[in-house]
Design a protein around this motif. Sequence first.
Motif: not given
Length: 303
Positions: A114, A118, A129, A125, A111, A289-290, A132, A292-293
């Motif tokens: 991230l 940004c 995001q 974000p 986080v 986050i993971s 998260s 989404k990636d």
Amino acid sequence: MSKVLRGTIYTLAAGIAWGLSGTSGQYLMENGFSAMSLTNVRLLLAGLVLMMLAYATNKESFKKIWKDKNSLLHILIFAILGLFINQYAYLAAIHETNAGTATVLQYLCPVGVLAYTCVKDRVAPTVAQVCSMILAIGGTFLIATHGQVNQLSMTPKGLFLGVFSAFTYALYILLPIGLIKKWGSMLVIGIGMTIAGILLLPFSGIFQHQWQFRLDILLALVGIIVIGTIFAYTVFLKGTSLVGPVKSSLLASIEPISAVFFAFIIMNERFYLLDFVGMGMILLAVLLISVKDLILEKKKGLL
């Protein structure tokens, strides 16, 4: 066995081993080790072994890197700001709290990375995001206070070290990116750990440590150095080569669950319902986050 299944097993094994590492460190610190001396032992021994493995797998790169002064300077910076500070902060956080709590707090790192990305890229974000970040902050609040705004469920020092270890973990990830692309991660990490371990020798108190060669101490040292560092790191690299970096990072999120389990079984630590709610919120933040990636990489056809 398929490539994906093997990669999944390797990565899960690494995450479980990392969880055992934290509990082994907690046990050793409750039996005479300081966080500094344990950091020194772990970095030096694991670094030497990883260097030997790097030499065995790629002799040419091993010989060339010592002639590249710029790379060596950057590895020195990484060794101090990334490896040493992160390892010490993590073990000190375990000493002030416990292996499970410290490991979960360190998982605030994605986080933080991230948020940094940004700001650096001046990109707003996404909704996922933002969610998260809110989950991570809320989870940390619950673990730290158990919902009581006017008091902490842990020492202020323990909370600071846990959050600080997440920040230093971000440095550990970000600092060596260029080096790893050029030389490979095992070689860079191995040399970095060895350098940090050697530099710490005069200051860690390791020579004044009263060594006890009891079976439980030796098993705990095996847990943190052999299983939790050398084995975990090498099988994680192997798993990553088979399933890709995003999916392997997602699977490695089993680490805090493993750390809580081992802290409960080995150290008889007590966790409360709000602890698990907070831990779940932080892990969900990492998963958002993971995943989404992972979706993005699938769309690009990288996995």
